[in-house]
Scaffold this motif. Structure first.
Motif, PDB file in Angstrom:
ATOM      1  N   CYS A 188      63.702   5.198   2.939  1.00 57.44           N
ATOM      2  CA  CYS A 188      64.897   6.026   2.756  1.00 57.44           C
ATOM      3  C   CYS A 188      65.682   6.152   4.059  1.00 57.44           C
ATOM      4  O   CYS A 188      65.109   6.410   5.114  1.00 57.44           O
TER       5      CYS A 188
ATOM      6  N   CYS B 204      71.135   8.275   3.125  1.00 48.77           N
ATOM      7  CA  CYS B 204      72.563   8.057   2.876  1.00 48.77           C
ATOM      8  C   CYS B 204      73.128   9.051   1.866  1.00 48.77           C
ATOM      9  O   CYS B 204      74.332   9.150   1.699  1.00 48.77           O
ATOM     10  N   ARG B 205      72.293   9.753   1.173  1.00 48.16           N
ATOM     11  CA  ARG B 205      72.668  10.771   0.185  1.00 48.16           C
ATOM     12  C   ARG B 205      73.386  10.190  -1.033  1.00 48.16           C
ATOM     13  O   ARG B 205      74.013  10.930  -1.793  1.00 48.16           O
TER      14      ARG B 205
ATOM     15  N   CYS C 264      71.909   9.150  -3.576  1.00 47.84           N
ATOM     16  CA  CYS C 264      71.195   9.669  -4.740  1.00 47.84           C
ATOM     17  C   CYS C 264      71.727  11.046  -5.131  1.00 47.84           C
ATOM     18  O   CYS C 264      71.901  11.336  -6.313  1.00 47.84           O
TER      19      CYS C 264
ATOM     20  N   CYS D  61      70.399   4.153  -5.218  1.00 51.72           N
ATOM     21  CA  CYS D  61      69.758   3.999  -3.911  1.00 51.72           C
ATOM     22  C   CYS D  61      69.921   2.569  -3.380  1.00 51.72           C
ATOM     23  O   CYS D  61      69.504   1.618  -4.028  1.00 51.72           O
TER      24      CYS D  61
HETATM   25  S1  SF4 Z   1      69.959   6.972  -1.997  1.00 55.34           S
HETATM   26 FE1  SF4 Z   1      68.691   8.771  -1.516  1.00 55.34          FE
HETATM   27  S2  SF4 Z   1      66.604   7.967  -1.550  1.00 55.34           S
HETATM   28 FE2  SF4 Z   1      67.940   6.186  -1.386  1.00 55.34          FE
HETATM   29  S3  SF4 Z   1      68.133   5.789   0.811  1.00 55.34           S
HETATM   30 FE3  SF4 Z   1      69.859   7.082   0.245  1.00 55.34          FE
HETATM   31  S4  SF4 Z   1      69.136   9.170   0.640  1.00 55.34           S
HETATM   32 FE4  SF4 Z   1      67.308   7.861   0.574  1.00 55.34          FE
END
Ligand code: SF4
Ligand code: SF4
Ligand code: SF4
Lengths: 318, 155
Positions: A61, A64-65, A67, A204
């Motif tokens: 992880c 990057c937020r 999700c 993600c």
């Molecule tokens: S989408 Fe969420 S789980 Fe995936 S890398 Fe970004 S912060 Fe991490």
């Protein structure tokens, strides 16, 4: 979501008072009829064989937020005050709320200070959900797909599930004081039922959240740990914790460093809460007192958290 | 004596072959346009030649799977001098042949998006804000659509 709304329209409106009386009778009945035989039968049930789950690779992880953003859009949640590409939210440790079913928190990486560790939190969809067994009106169900769902129409806001959940997941929607309800991640049940994958897992960029059959995910996790012994610690969090969860984690540092509760029993918590359930009729006779205690307990917990957060911030400032 | 002579000759052929292949790929000054999410971001212009000269070795990016459970080279590239060059240079095998859309029935196989990003992050995580702060995504690779537009209008 649309389905939920439709349900809302169809169901007759019941006054909260009548509802309480009705459910009290129902619970009294089931608690009297339902003997320990049922309870021990559920102990042997090892879960739906083909249920789904997610595996979060905490070493992958990148915070990057995406999700969080995807979850917000998939569940039609209100736009947050701080945009999703803002990293300043990492300054404090957040918990899922009624407006955000999943949040990502940042931790120091003892292996490499320049690359923090990020932990995504959401409902873990326990094999034997403690929230469900604590709920006096059975508003929760564990679906064959693995998701633990709740029925907002049934929920009358007692918040027992909030106390029962070992991961502090269910959040209370304080916004609607007259229609109180508990909210949490639903593992995008509508999507997975039609062959899709949860919105957060799809968004993600590094597949730090991988969706699949729970059994397959355990194999994937084992393989990763075996092939990269320097990268991972030898533990799949959620394989056994609290009787096992559908959402599991692998990590490069011990889980307690990332604030995972690590003192959970291997047996489902349901075994302990079953006793609690059968005590519910008593609860109704001393309802106001109990409610007061629940409220006090909640306040106490909030207080403790607030204090510890302040402390952490102070520590940081020093 | 005879055997070692053969070995030496084979080694020389190999070196020549690798060198010519390397030259061929670097000279072609290849840019790839990665535009699968171009509804949200400007396409990423990926300079392949530059990455070859920095990495110095195809294996850093392409066969970093690095363990016995993933495919050996020959399963994608036929390992005979006449066809190997073609299969590499002309991209008969591309990443997406294996890493297509993520399939929940095979959770061990990352989808194309994840395979790309994981490879990039091997080196790029920690360069500027990449992989450290959510804003990092738009700083090095994924220019937001509006950003580009506003830059153009400013001119
Ligand atoms: S989408 Fe969420 S789980 Fe995936 S890398 Fe970004 S912060 Fe991490
Ligand atoms: S994590 Fe908490 S809310 Fe989710 S299923 Fe388990 S007990 Fe229930
Ligand atoms: S599974 Fe669905 S509801 Fe749960 S955190 Fe992910 S996007 Fe949100």
């Amino acid at each position: 979501m649309d389905k939920l709304k439709d349900n809302k329209k169809d169901s007759p409106t019941i006054s909260r008072r009548n509802f309480l009386i009705g459910s009290a009778a129902a619970i009294g009945g089931t608690a009297l009829l339902g003997s320990y035989k049922d309870a021990s039968a559920s102990k042997e049930f090892s879960g739906w064989p083909d249920r789904f789950g997610c595996l979060t690779d905490l070493t992958a992880c990148v915070g990057c937020r995406s999700c969080e953003k995807a979850c917000n859009e998939a569940n039609n949640l209100p736009k947050p005050a701080v945009p999703f590409d803002e990293g300043s939210v990492f300054k404090e440790k957040r918990r899922p709320t009624a407006q955000a079913y999943t949040v990502v928190n940042q931790y120091k990486n003892p292996k490499d200070m320049s690359k923090p560790i990020y932990r995504k939190i959401q409902c873990n969809h326990c094999n034997e959900p403690a929230c469900a067994s604590a709920c006096p009106i059975h508003a929760y169900t564990k679906t064959p797909e693995g998701a633990v769902l709740y029925d907002p129409e049934k929920c009358f806001g007692c918040r027992y599930c909030m106390i029962a959940c070992p991961f502090y997941v269910p959040a209370y929607d304080y916004e609607s004081a007259f229609e109180p309800k508990i909210v949490k991640c639903v593992m995008c049940h509508d999507r997975i039922k039609t062959g899709g994958i949860p919105a957060c897992a799809e968004a993600c960029p590094v597949s730090a959240v991988t969706f699949g059959k729970r059994n397959d995910l355990i194999k994937v996790a084992r393989k990763k740990i075996m092939e990269n012994p320097d990268r991972y610690i030898d533990h799949i969090y959620g394989e056994h914790e609290a009787g096992g969860t559908s959402w599991m984690y692998i990590s490069g540092v011990p889980f307690e460093q990332l604030d995972f509760p690590v003192n959970l029993p291997k047996n489902p918590l349901i075994e302990e809460t079953k006793g609690f359930l059968s005590a519910v009729p008593v609860v109704f006779t001393v309802w106001p007192a109990m409610f007061g205690m629940v409220y006090a307990a909640l306040r106490h917990r909030e207080e403790i958290e607030k204090n510890s957060r302040h402390k952490k911030e102070e520590d940081r400032h020093e | 004596m005879k055997r070692s002579a053969i070995l030496i000759i084979l080694t020389i052929i190999c070196i020549f072959f690798t060198a010519s292949l390397y030259a061929e790929i670097t000279n072609s000054n290849l840019f790839f346009k990665l535009d699968s999410i171009s509804d949200k971001y400007e396409p990423v212009k990926f300079n392949h030649s530059k990455h070859i000269s920095i990495a110095g070795n195809c294996g850093i990016c392409h066969h970093q799977h690095g363990n016995s459970s993933t495919l050996p080279c020959r399963d994608c590239h036929s390992v005979s001098p006449s066809t190997f060059r073609n299969s590499v240079v002309n991209g008969f095998m591309s990443c997406k042949n294996c890493h297509g859309v993520f399939n929940p029935n095979m959770p061990g196989m990352p989808g194309l998006k994840a395979a790309y990003h994981r490879t990039c992050f091997q080196c790029h995580r920690g360069m500027g804000n990449v992989g450290i702060d959510p804003k990092g995504c738009t700083q090095m690779c994924h220019a937001k659509k509006e950003q580009r537009v506003s830059m153009k209008t400013r001119k």
